[in-house]
Design a protein around this motif. Structure first.
Motif, PDB file in Angstrom:
ATOM      1  N   LEU B 254     -15.869 -31.577  -5.368  1.00 57.89           N
ATOM      2  CA  LEU B 254     -15.270 -32.654  -4.592  1.00 57.89           C
ATOM      3  C   LEU B 254     -14.281 -32.078  -3.569  1.00 57.89           C
ATOM      4  N   TYR B 255     -13.539 -31.060  -4.003  1.00 61.40           N
ATOM      5  CA  TYR B 255     -12.570 -30.428  -3.117  1.00 61.40           C
ATOM      6  C   TYR B 255     -13.274 -29.769  -1.933  1.00 61.40           C
ATOM      7  N   ILE B 256     -14.379 -29.081  -2.244  1.00 60.86           N
ATOM      8  CA  ILE B 256     -15.159 -28.445  -1.173  1.00 60.86           C
ATOM      9  C   ILE B 256     -15.631 -29.509  -0.185  1.00 60.86           C
ATOM     10  N   TYR B 257     -16.118 -30.610  -0.740  1.00 65.19           N
ATOM     11  CA  TYR B 257     -16.622 -31.692   0.116  1.00 65.19           C
ATOM     12  C   TYR B 257     -15.510 -32.225   1.023  1.00 65.19           C
ATOM     13  N   LYS B 258     -14.352 -32.454   0.402  1.00 63.03           N
ATOM     14  CA  LYS B 258     -13.235 -33.020   1.175  1.00 63.03           C
ATOM     15  C   LYS B 258     -12.797 -32.057   2.278  1.00 63.03           C
ATOM     16  N   GLU B 259     -12.661 -30.780   1.944  1.00 66.98           N
ATOM     17  CA  GLU B 259     -12.244 -29.799   2.944  1.00 66.98           C
ATOM     18  C   GLU B 259     -13.251 -29.753   4.098  1.00 66.98           C
ATOM     19  N   ALA B 260     -14.530 -29.870   3.746  1.00 67.21           N
ATOM     20  CA  ALA B 260     -15.568 -29.746   4.769  1.00 67.21           C
ATOM     21  C   ALA B 260     -15.663 -30.993   5.627  1.00 67.21           C
ATOM     22  N   PHE B 261     -15.732 -32.151   4.981  1.00 59.16           N
ATOM     23  CA  PHE B 261     -16.090 -33.340   5.744  1.00 59.16           C
ATOM     24  C   PHE B 261     -14.932 -34.302   5.997  1.00 59.16           C
ATOM     25  N   SER B 262     -13.768 -34.076   5.359  1.00 55.80           N
ATOM     26  CA  SER B 262     -12.601 -34.867   5.730  1.00 55.80           C
ATOM     27  C   SER B 262     -11.713 -34.085   6.668  1.00 55.80           C
ATOM     28  N   PHE B 263     -11.618 -32.754   6.405  1.00 57.95           N
ATOM     29  CA  PHE B 263     -10.716 -31.947   7.225  1.00 57.95           C
ATOM     30  C   PHE B 263     -11.456 -30.962   8.133  1.00 57.95           C
ATOM     31  N   TYR B 264     -12.773 -30.990   8.062  1.00 60.76           N
ATOM     32  CA  TYR B 264     -13.625 -30.160   8.925  1.00 60.76           C
ATOM     33  C   TYR B 264     -13.278 -28.680   8.860  1.00 60.76           C
ATOM     34  N   LYS B 265     -12.905 -28.217   7.670  1.00 64.61           N
ATOM     35  CA  LYS B 265     -12.669 -26.777   7.506  1.00 64.61           C
ATOM     36  C   LYS B 265     -13.945 -26.169   6.933  1.00 64.61           C
ATOM     37  N   MET B 266     -14.966 -26.033   7.793  1.00 66.10           N
ATOM     38  CA  MET B 266     -16.285 -25.620   7.302  1.00 66.10           C
ATOM     39  C   MET B 266     -16.258 -24.210   6.729  1.00 66.10           C
ATOM     40  N   GLY B 267     -15.577 -23.305   7.408  1.00 71.84           N
ATOM     41  CA  GLY B 267     -15.529 -21.919   6.939  1.00 71.84           C
ATOM     42  C   GLY B 267     -14.857 -21.815   5.586  1.00 71.84           C
ATOM     43  N   TYR B 268     -13.754 -22.534   5.442  1.00 71.76           N
ATOM     44  CA  TYR B 268     -13.010 -22.489   4.195  1.00 71.76           C
ATOM     45  C   TYR B 268     -13.846 -23.077   3.055  1.00 71.76           C
ATOM     46  N   ALA B 269     -14.507 -24.226   3.361  1.00 73.29           N
ATOM     47  CA  ALA B 269     -15.351 -24.869   2.344  1.00 73.29           C
ATOM     48  C   ALA B 269     -16.471 -23.929   1.913  1.00 73.29           C
ATOM     49  N   ALA B 270     -17.087 -23.239   2.881  1.00 69.76           N
ATOM     50  CA  ALA B 270     -18.172 -22.317   2.553  1.00 69.76           C
ATOM     51  C   ALA B 270     -17.666 -21.189   1.659  1.00 69.76           C
ATOM     52  N   SER B 271     -16.461 -20.688   1.967  1.00 63.51           N
ATOM     53  CA  SER B 271     -15.901 -19.618   1.132  1.00 63.51           C
ATOM     54  C   SER B 271     -15.713 -20.092  -0.297  1.00 63.51           C
ATOM     55  N   MET B 272     -15.178 -21.300  -0.432  1.00 68.20           N
ATOM     56  CA  MET B 272     -14.987 -21.840  -1.783  1.00 68.20           C
ATOM     57  C   MET B 272     -16.338 -21.964  -2.486  1.00 68.20           C
ATOM     58  N   GLY B 273     -17.357 -22.378  -1.732  1.00 71.72           N
ATOM     59  CA  GLY B 273     -18.704 -22.500  -2.309  1.00 71.72           C
ATOM     60  C   GLY B 273     -19.167 -21.181  -2.893  1.00 71.72           C
TER      61      GLY B 273
END
Lengths: 360, 297
Positions: B254-273
């Motif tokens: 859920l955190y990855i999703y929020k970072e990616a699609f609420s805050f548009y931090k795609m790179g950060y979300a991918a790293s967490m993934g």
């Protein structure tokens, strides 16, 4: 050791299949008894009734004169060896052998002693740390037998234990189980569909068909005086020749074969006229071998198939529409289509009532 | 040589047909697995808000991640979920499978009934349970208050919300594992139980000493599958709690999703993934070490 008694035992399954019908038989203390019959004749089911794996529909089963109908399997003091071995796949051979003793809370030293004893008897001492998957079929069967031995049960039940082994191993294990019996002096019941196993291993044999015990006898008597047509046909390989016919003036008259009945039958033949005549292949001789027989009857027939076995010849003959076979010496000179005179040894004739199939 | 030509053509034809048959999957794989995987691997080293250009930051995302308390909290939340969910799931599934493997009445009906939640949409199930768990109007609390007990803040307490979700997820997924266990149970030869019975094992001993070890491969499979599925906990907290209260149900997914699609931090979300994938892999490896026995060797 123990004595097993079945009294009027019935087993009828929910789908109305009758696996045991009024079975009454006694297995003596320390006896090795073989139950033989075709697949699906009910022999295994009756064995499972003794083990308690199936419930009786009617009747009584006693071990050492104690009624065991309602005693749970684990308290019957019975060990069973299955056709597919049924070894615990996740346990080593040692653990397989020790399992029952562990459940019975025996001491570690006793378990170890009994496991090693059984392993010694069966020559599996060096396999104790392997798992079943790493064993050959013969070794697995030994372990299965070993698992029964360590229990030192009152009764051993064998349910077609050799059927999954190849022919050579089967012969070897046959002898070993017989040896085991004389060594342990235990009561053993052995179920098989193989009449050779039955004849070679059994002290007494019960022939079973359609859930009914046909005859209980020592092997030779079973062979020499089968109680009915089924036993006559089932025991012996190649099977007994049978001819349909009737008795007229002390002579058997079949479609193509006439045989005058020997003295021994006279007096027994007044009531029945419709009969089946039986004679084993080895009791029909080639005339050129000049067998010395006091009572004989000559039949001329045509050779249809000749099977050379090496030590003997299986000769499939035909007289008119009636086929029969004989075992003759390998020296016999005959080729296909030729006619040959053969002699029926009349002292070895079997006669059965055509209606009931019973021996006359 | 001349004679060989037609045979080769035949073979080539066969090959072409074969490739044609696997083509749909290959396309699917390229578009939905290979491409995203490669793209997100590139993302790991960038800062990107979807609309703007990508900006190379090297291992900067991982440096941020190490000092992001919310990421660690989300991992801990997921762990709390798994600690309740996996054992509960296995125990319930095994017991149900054992019962459904007996000759009980309406066996077919029950087998279907327990599987039903698996095929129903996760969102539907979640909304249903949201109603059940509701503090003031939920069926569970209404029943409790009828019995004179106090209401339980199922989804509004920071300590209870995650266990509540774990119970719900178990209810939803258990049918799938029941099917796996059923298949395992049915592969245990009946003779083993008969021998065990003659050996003197009670029903419970048979279950513990025969059934469980013999179906160990299925147990391993179930543990691994439910771990992987558990780590991807998303729909339930997303719909029911949005990660609250106080981020107590914020799962890593859920955190990855929020970072990616609420805050548009795609790179950060991918790293967490990628970090999460590594965590899952190591957890599964450890589990295998512990759970798997060498049953058949």
């Amino acid at each position: 050791m123990a004595h097993v008694l079945l009294k009027n035992v019935y087993k009828i399954f929910d789908n109305q299949v009758v696996a045991a019908k009024d079975v009454t038989l006694e297995v003596k203390d320390r006896e090795f008894m073989v139950w033989v019959g075709p697949s699906g004749c009910g022999k295994s089911t009756i064995l499972r009734l003794i083990a308690g794996l199936e419930s009786l529909s009617r009747g009584e089963i006693y071990i050492d004169n104690v009624l065991i109908n309602h005693i749970p399997p684990k308290d019957r003091d019975i060990a069973m060896v299955f056709q597919n071995y049924a070894l615990y796949p996740h346990m080593t051979v040692y653990q397989n052998l020790a399992f029952a003793l562990k459940l019975r809370k025996r001491s570690k030293t006793e378990i170890d002693r009994r496991v090693r004893e059984a392993a010694d008897i069966l020559g599996i001492g060096d396999l104790l740390h392997r798992k079943p998957k790493a064993l050959s079929g013969g070794e697995r069967q030994r372990v299965a037998v070993g698992r029964a031995i360590v229990r030192q049960p009152k009764v051993f039940l064998f349910d077609e234990p050799l059927s999954n082994l190849d022919a050579k191993l089967r012969v070897q294990m046959r002898a070993e189980i017989s040896k085991l019996h004389s060594r342990l002096e235990a009561t053993m019941i052995y179920v098989t569909h193989d009449q050779v196993e039955a004849m070679t291993m059994g002290e007494r044999i019960a022939v079973i068909q359609d859930g009914i015990v046909q005859q209980i006898e020592i092997p030779l008597n079973l062979y020499n005086s089968p109680a009915n047509l089924f036993v006559a046909g089932f025991i012996g390989s190649p099977p007994m020749n049978v001819f349909q016919g009737s008795i007229e003036n002390n002579t058997f008259v079949g479609k193509d074969i006439r045989v005058s009945m020997p003295q021994t039958f006279q007096g027994k033949l007044e009531r029945t006229t419709e009969v089946v005549l039986g004679i084993r292949p080895e009791d029909i001789h080639d005339i050129s071998a000049e067998p010395r027989l006091s009572e004989r009857s000559i039949v001329r027939a045509t050779a249809e198939v000749i099977e050379l076995m090496g030590n003997e010849i299986f000769l499939y003959l035909r007289k008119g529409d009636t086929p029969f076979m004989t075992r003759v010496s390998p020296q016999t000179q005959i080729s296909m289509g030729e006619t040959i005179d053969v002699i029926f040894d009349l002292s070895k004739l079997h006669l059965f009532d055509r209606e009931t199939g019973n021996r006359i | 040589m001349e004679q060989r030509t037609p045979i080769q053509t035949e073979k080539e034809k066969g090959d072409r047909a074969g490739y044609l048959f696997v083509l749909p999957y290959i396309i699917f794989f390229l578009v939905f697995t290979a491409y995203p995987l490669i793209f997100s691997f590139i993302l790991v080293f960038h800062r990107w808000n979807i609309v703007g250009p990508m900006q190379w930051i090297g291992l900067g995302n991982f440096a941020t991640l190490l000092h992001d308390p919310l990421f660690w909290k989300s991992l801990w939340n997921t762990a709390r979920f798994l600690i309740i969910h996996i054992p509960l799931q296995i125990a319930v599934a095994l017991v149900l499978a054992e019962i459904l493997n007996q000759h009980i009445r309406f066996r077919g009906f029950f087998r279907a009934a327990f599987f039903l939640p698996v095929v129903i949409s996760g969102v539907v199930v979640t909304i249903l349970w949201q109603q059940l768990y509701s503090t003031d109007t939920g069926l569970i609390n209404l029943s409790l208050s009828k019995l004179g007990l106090s209401r339980v803040p199922w989804l509004t307490s920071t300590t209870l919300a995650m266990p509540s979700i774990a119970i719900m997820a178990t209810w939803k997924n258990v049918g799938f594992y029941v099917v796996l266990f059923l298949a395992g149970l049915q592969s245990v030869p009946r003779n083993l139980y008969e021998v065990a019975e003659l050996d003197g094992a009670s029903k419970i001993q048979q279950f513990l000493k025969i059934t469980i070890p013999v179906i160990n491969p299925v147990v391993v499979l179930v543990v691994i599958l439910s771990t992987i599925n558990g780590f991807s906990l998303f729909i339930e907290p997303y719909v029911m709690t949005s990660g609250g209260p106080l981020n107590s149900t914020l799962s890593t997914f859920l955190y990855i999703y929020k970072e990616a699609f609420s805050f548009y931090k795609m790179g950060y979300a991918a790293s967490m993934g990628f970090v999460l994938a590594a965590v899952i892999l190591s957890v599964v490896l450890v589990q295998r070490k512990i759970v798997e026995t060498d049953t058949y060797t």
